[in-house]
Design a protein around this motif. Structure first.
Motif, PDB file in Angstrom:
ATOM      1  N   ARG A  67     -36.345  -7.378 -12.013  1.00  0.00           N
ATOM      2  CA  ARG A  67     -37.343  -8.287 -11.453  1.00  0.00           C
ATOM      3  C   ARG A  67     -38.303  -8.700 -12.559  1.00  0.00           C
ATOM      4  O   ARG A  67     -38.719  -7.879 -13.369  1.00  0.00           O
ATOM      5  N   TYR A  68     -38.638  -9.966 -12.564  1.00  0.00           N
ATOM      6  CA  TYR A  68     -39.627 -10.489 -13.499  1.00  0.00           C
ATOM      7  C   TYR A  68     -40.988  -9.873 -13.183  1.00  0.00           C
ATOM      8  O   TYR A  68     -41.432  -9.876 -12.041  1.00  0.00           O
ATOM      9  N   VAL A  69     -41.649  -9.323 -14.199  1.00  0.00           N
ATOM     10  CA  VAL A  69     -43.002  -8.794 -14.051  1.00  0.00           C
ATOM     11  C   VAL A  69     -43.997  -9.742 -14.694  1.00  0.00           C
ATOM     12  O   VAL A  69     -45.031 -10.048 -14.112  1.00  0.00           O
ATOM     13  N   GLY A  70     -43.686 -10.233 -15.888  1.00  0.00           N
ATOM     14  CA  GLY A  70     -44.598 -11.165 -16.534  1.00  0.00           C
ATOM     15  C   GLY A  70     -44.177 -11.521 -17.946  1.00  0.00           C
ATOM     16  O   GLY A  70     -43.280 -10.906 -18.520  1.00  0.00           O
TER      17      GLY A  70
ATOM     18  N   HIS B 241     -35.922 -18.262 -17.764  1.00  0.00           N
ATOM     19  CA  HIS B 241     -34.894 -18.211 -16.720  1.00  0.00           C
ATOM     20  C   HIS B 241     -35.250 -17.144 -15.690  1.00  0.00           C
ATOM     21  O   HIS B 241     -35.201 -17.389 -14.483  1.00  0.00           O
ATOM     22  N   LEU B 242     -35.613 -15.956 -16.188  1.00  0.00           N
ATOM     23  CA  LEU B 242     -35.952 -14.863 -15.281  1.00  0.00           C
ATOM     24  C   LEU B 242     -37.198 -15.192 -14.466  1.00  0.00           C
ATOM     25  O   LEU B 242     -37.249 -14.928 -13.265  1.00  0.00           O
TER      26      LEU B 242
ATOM     27  N   ARG C 209     -38.228 -18.115 -13.508  1.00  0.00           N
ATOM     28  CA  ARG C 209     -37.844 -19.112 -12.506  1.00  0.00           C
ATOM     29  C   ARG C 209     -37.043 -18.470 -11.359  1.00  0.00           C
ATOM     30  O   ARG C 209     -37.267 -18.778 -10.195  1.00  0.00           O
ATOM     31  N   GLU C 210     -36.124 -17.553 -11.708  1.00  0.00           N
ATOM     32  CA  GLU C 210     -35.249 -16.945 -10.702  1.00  0.00           C
ATOM     33  C   GLU C 210     -35.902 -15.767  -9.974  1.00  0.00           C
ATOM     34  O   GLU C 210     -35.516 -15.447  -8.860  1.00  0.00           O
ATOM     35  N   GLY C 211     -36.840 -15.107 -10.622  1.00  0.00           N
ATOM     36  CA  GLY C 211     -37.505 -13.957 -10.014  1.00  0.00           C
ATOM     37  C   GLY C 211     -36.788 -12.643 -10.235  1.00  0.00           C
ATOM     38  O   GLY C 211     -37.401 -11.634 -10.549  1.00  0.00           O
ATOM     39  N   THR C 212     -35.466 -12.636 -10.032  1.00  0.00           N
ATOM     40  CA  THR C 212     -34.648 -11.447 -10.291  1.00  0.00           C
ATOM     41  C   THR C 212     -33.348 -11.893 -10.945  1.00  0.00           C
ATOM     42  O   THR C 212     -32.958 -13.061 -10.848  1.00  0.00           O
ATOM     43  N   THR C 213     -32.677 -10.930 -11.581  1.00  0.00           N
ATOM     44  CA  THR C 213     -31.384 -11.234 -12.192  1.00  0.00           C
ATOM     45  C   THR C 213     -30.511 -10.000 -12.233  1.00  0.00           C
ATOM     46  O   THR C 213     -31.017  -8.874 -12.259  1.00  0.00           O
ATOM     47  N   LEU C 214     -29.224 -10.232 -12.249  1.00  0.00           N
ATOM     48  CA  LEU C 214     -28.232  -9.194 -12.472  1.00  0.00           C
ATOM     49  C   LEU C 214     -27.993  -9.159 -13.978  1.00  0.00           C
ATOM     50  O   LEU C 214     -27.605 -10.167 -14.560  1.00  0.00           O
ATOM     51  N   TRP C 215     -28.251  -8.021 -14.621  1.00  0.00           N
ATOM     52  CA  TRP C 215     -28.088  -7.917 -16.080  1.00  0.00           C
ATOM     53  C   TRP C 215     -26.646  -7.511 -16.355  1.00  0.00           C
ATOM     54  O   TRP C 215     -26.319  -6.360 -16.531  1.00  0.00           O
ATOM     55  N   ASP C 216     -25.766  -8.515 -16.369  1.00  0.00           N
ATOM     56  CA  ASP C 216     -24.336  -8.266 -16.503  1.00  0.00           C
ATOM     57  C   ASP C 216     -23.842  -8.656 -17.882  1.00  0.00           C
ATOM     58  O   ASP C 216     -24.608  -9.113 -18.721  1.00  0.00           O
ATOM     59  N   GLY C 217     -22.558  -8.441 -18.116  1.00  0.00           N
ATOM     60  CA  GLY C 217     -21.948  -8.844 -19.379  1.00  0.00           C
ATOM     61  C   GLY C 217     -22.120  -7.848 -20.512  1.00  0.00           C
ATOM     62  O   GLY C 217     -21.769  -8.154 -21.648  1.00  0.00           O
ATOM     63  N   ILE C 218     -22.615  -6.667 -20.235  1.00  0.00           N
ATOM     64  CA  ILE C 218     -22.771  -5.655 -21.288  1.00  0.00           C
ATOM     65  C   ILE C 218     -21.397  -5.047 -21.553  1.00  0.00           C
ATOM     66  O   ILE C 218     -20.768  -4.499 -20.653  1.00  0.00           O
TER      67      ILE C 218
ATOM     68  N   VAL D 118     -41.055 -10.690 -25.540  1.00  0.00           N
ATOM     69  CA  VAL D 118     -41.732 -11.810 -24.893  1.00  0.00           C
ATOM     70  C   VAL D 118     -42.233 -11.497 -23.486  1.00  0.00           C
ATOM     71  O   VAL D 118     -43.117 -12.169 -22.979  1.00  0.00           O
ATOM     72  N   GLY D 119     -41.631 -10.507 -22.827  1.00  0.00           N
ATOM     73  CA  GLY D 119     -42.006 -10.265 -21.436  1.00  0.00           C
ATOM     74  C   GLY D 119     -41.674  -8.873 -20.971  1.00  0.00           C
ATOM     75  O   GLY D 119     -41.217  -8.023 -21.743  1.00  0.00           O
ATOM     76  N   LEU D 120     -41.890  -8.675 -19.666  1.00  0.00           N
ATOM     77  CA  LEU D 120     -41.670  -7.373 -19.057  1.00  0.00           C
ATOM     78  C   LEU D 120     -40.893  -7.541 -17.756  1.00  0.00           C
ATOM     79  O   LEU D 120     -41.148  -8.482 -16.990  1.00  0.00           O
ATOM     80  N   MET D 121     -39.956  -6.612 -17.513  1.00  0.00           N
ATOM     81  CA  MET D 121     -39.135  -6.613 -16.310  1.00  0.00           C
ATOM     82  C   MET D 121     -39.220  -5.235 -15.660  1.00  0.00           C
ATOM     83  O   MET D 121     -39.582  -4.260 -16.312  1.00  0.00           O
ATOM     84  N   GLU D 122     -38.825  -5.180 -14.390  1.00  0.00           N
ATOM     85  CA  GLU D 122     -38.756  -3.912 -13.671  1.00  0.00           C
ATOM     86  C   GLU D 122     -37.358  -3.740 -13.112  1.00  0.00           C
ATOM     87  O   GLU D 122     -36.773  -4.682 -12.564  1.00  0.00           O
TER      88      GLU D 122
END
Length: 152
Positions: free
Chosen positions: A100-103, A17-18, A20-29, A60-64
């Motif tokens: 942001r999706y890094v990889g 999902h990330l 595909r979208e490139g960036t996301t708001l990490w909400d719902g915490i 599984v991946g890395l974000m910034e």
């Protein structure tokens, strides 16, 4: 730069999902300790994307982190499962960050493999029964994770 581990169920919001979208708001915490960890994040920090409630769970991946100090909009929406009736726009209780999706790593690094490589002090996610969705990752542990995970 600090390092974090952030969990999400892949069928709810996974690394695909990330990507595909490139960036996301990490909400719902809705845990105060996880929220406070998010409040400590700085732009440029990196976060390991961890698939929880999966078979097997693991990194599984890395974000910034690209934006901090955001107000979580889901707390005000009565139709949202993360609605908080005790929160108000003038006194919000919940924050979020933009990532942001890094990889995506070549292979998942499973929780079992993490338990073989790290102590609880080195990587808190290996603690039995740990349910916290955001955890700090010490610098030395992050470097070992990169060695184990290989290139993106």
């Amino acid at each position: 730069m600090a390092f974090w581990l952030m969990k999400s169920e892949p069928d709810v919001y996974g690394i695909e999902h990330l990507q595909r979208e490139g960036t996301t708001l990490w909400d719902g915490i809705r845990n105060y300790q996880a929220r406070n960890f998010m409040r400590a994040m700085q732009i440029g920090d990196r976060a390991f994307f961890y698939h929880s409630n999966a078979k097997p769970p693991g990194i599984v991946g890395l974000m910034e982190v690209i934006e901090t100090g955001l107000i979580d909009p889901s707390q005000f929406d009565p139709t949202n499962k993360y609605f908080d009736p005790k929160s108000s726009p003038d006194k919000p209780r919940w924050d979020c960050v933009r990532l942001r999706y890094v990889g995506t790593f070549g292979e998942l690094l499973s929780l079992d493999a993490l338990r073989e490589q790290f102590s609880v002090e080195e990587l808190p996610v290996v603690r039995n029964g740990n349910r916290l969705s955001i955890l700090p990752v010490p610098e030395a542990s992050a470097q070992r994770l990169f060695e184990l995970l290989g290139p993106l």
